[in-house]
Design an enzyme around this catalytic site. Structure first.
Site, short mmCIF file in Angstrom:
data_model
loop_
_atom_site.label_atom_id
_atom_site.label_comp_id
_atom_site.label_asym_id
_atom_site.label_seq_id
_atom_site.Cartn_x
_atom_site.Cartn_y
_atom_site.Cartn_z
N SER A 4 25.83 14.50 7.55
CA SER A 4 26.59 15.72 7.85
C SER A 4 27.51 15.47 9.03
O SER A 4 27.17 14.68 9.93
CB SER A 4 25.65 16.88 8.18
OG SER A 4 26.37 18.03 8.57
N TYR A 64 18.20 20.36 13.67
CA TYR A 64 18.90 19.94 12.46
C TYR A 64 20.03 18.98 12.80
O TYR A 64 20.15 17.90 12.22
CB TYR A 64 19.44 21.15 11.69
CG TYR A 64 20.31 20.75 10.53
CD1 TYR A 64 19.75 20.31 9.34
CD2 TYR A 64 21.71 20.77 10.63
CE1 TYR A 64 20.55 19.92 8.27
CE2 TYR A 64 22.51 20.39 9.57
CZ TYR A 64 21.93 19.96 8.39
OH TYR A 64 22.72 19.56 7.34
#
Length: 267
Positions: free
Chosen positions: A136, A149
């Site tokens: 990501s 995260y």
């Protein structure tokens, strides 16, 4: 039975579902895995492409779950692995329970690395295989109110670069990192982030577009792909922006209650 076999994790919805669809369209038999029963319904869709599809519900945050996945291959040669399973978690770190943030780390890092290690040993031994890891652009940004995260994705992005170098002598094996930005999936609901600016945004990427970018890059043997031109710009800017500024920008996106209300102001 096809002569090509792919594993896609996190395949019940979102990017994983779209990756599995692309694999089926391209004639790959499939083992699709998720931690929810919806994976059975997804598998029925994939079978419409005329390939063999085995569906498995397993918790890939545990080594036991990964072992169950590996056993389900029945020793078949794995041509493609899409390591897509992941978990998010919103809110401030001090408000998060140990079990919750530990599950994010165990899913995004521990289970993913164990699966990669086991599958890549066979690929490197025969000098053939393709791997796509879903990272990501969050890995470039200190994730205020999404700190664990973003930290896991920073690990994954960095780990993939190191792994790629370690196995570079295996010319027939490629490792590609897919790095999307916010995607229109169940991710934000599951992470309890629907009341945030990023969670409520209507400008998220289409998971089908993200999956297509990742699949194409993997087939080309590319090292990385940042999906979407806006995300490419954001990733480039993140590399030259001080961490404190990036963290403050992320705070505005991810802080609970930052989603616009009906009158346009924050909730």
């Amino acid at each position: 039975m096809a002569d090509k076999f792919a594993i896609v994790t996190g395949a019940s919805t979102g990017i994983g579902f779209e990756l599995a669809s692309l694999a089926a369209e391209n004639g790959y038999d499939l083992l699709v895995v998720a931690d929810e029963g919806l994976i059975e319904a997804a598998a029925r869709d994939f079978r419409l492409h005329g390939v063999q599809v085995d569906a498995l519900q397993a918790d890939l945050s545990t080594t036991e779950g990964v072992d169950i996945l590996l056993a389900a291959t029945s020793g078949r040669r794995i041509d493609v692995l899409c390591a897509n399973a992941g978990r998010g978690l919103g809110h401030g770190f001090l408000d998060q329970g140990l079990a919750d943030w530990r599950r994010v780390i165990d899913t995004n890092i521990t289970g993913t690395l164990y699966l990669l290690q086991q599958v890549l040993k066979g690929m490197v031994a025969r000098d053939d295989g393709k791997v796509l890891i879903t990272g990501s652009i969050a890995g470039f940004i200190p994730g205020s109110f999404q700190a664990v995260y973003n930290g896991t994705k920073a690990f994954v992005d960095s780990f993939a670069d190191a792994l790629r170098n370690e196995i570079k002598e295996a010319k027939g094996v490629t490792v590609t990192t897919l790095m999307p930005g916010p995607v229109e999936t169940e991710f934000f609901e599951r992470a309890d982030m629907l009341d945030t600016s990023v969670g409520a945004s209507k400008s998220k990427s289409d998971p089908a577009d993200v999956a297509r970018d990742g699949w194409t890059a993997m087939m080309n043997g590319d090292a990385h792909i940042v999906s979407g031109w806006k995300n490419k710009i954001q990733a480039a800017v993140a590399h030259v922006t001080p961490a404190g500024i990036l963290a403050e920008q992320h705070r505005k996106m991810a802080q609970p209650g930052s989603a616009p209300s009906d009158d346009g102001g924050p909730r």
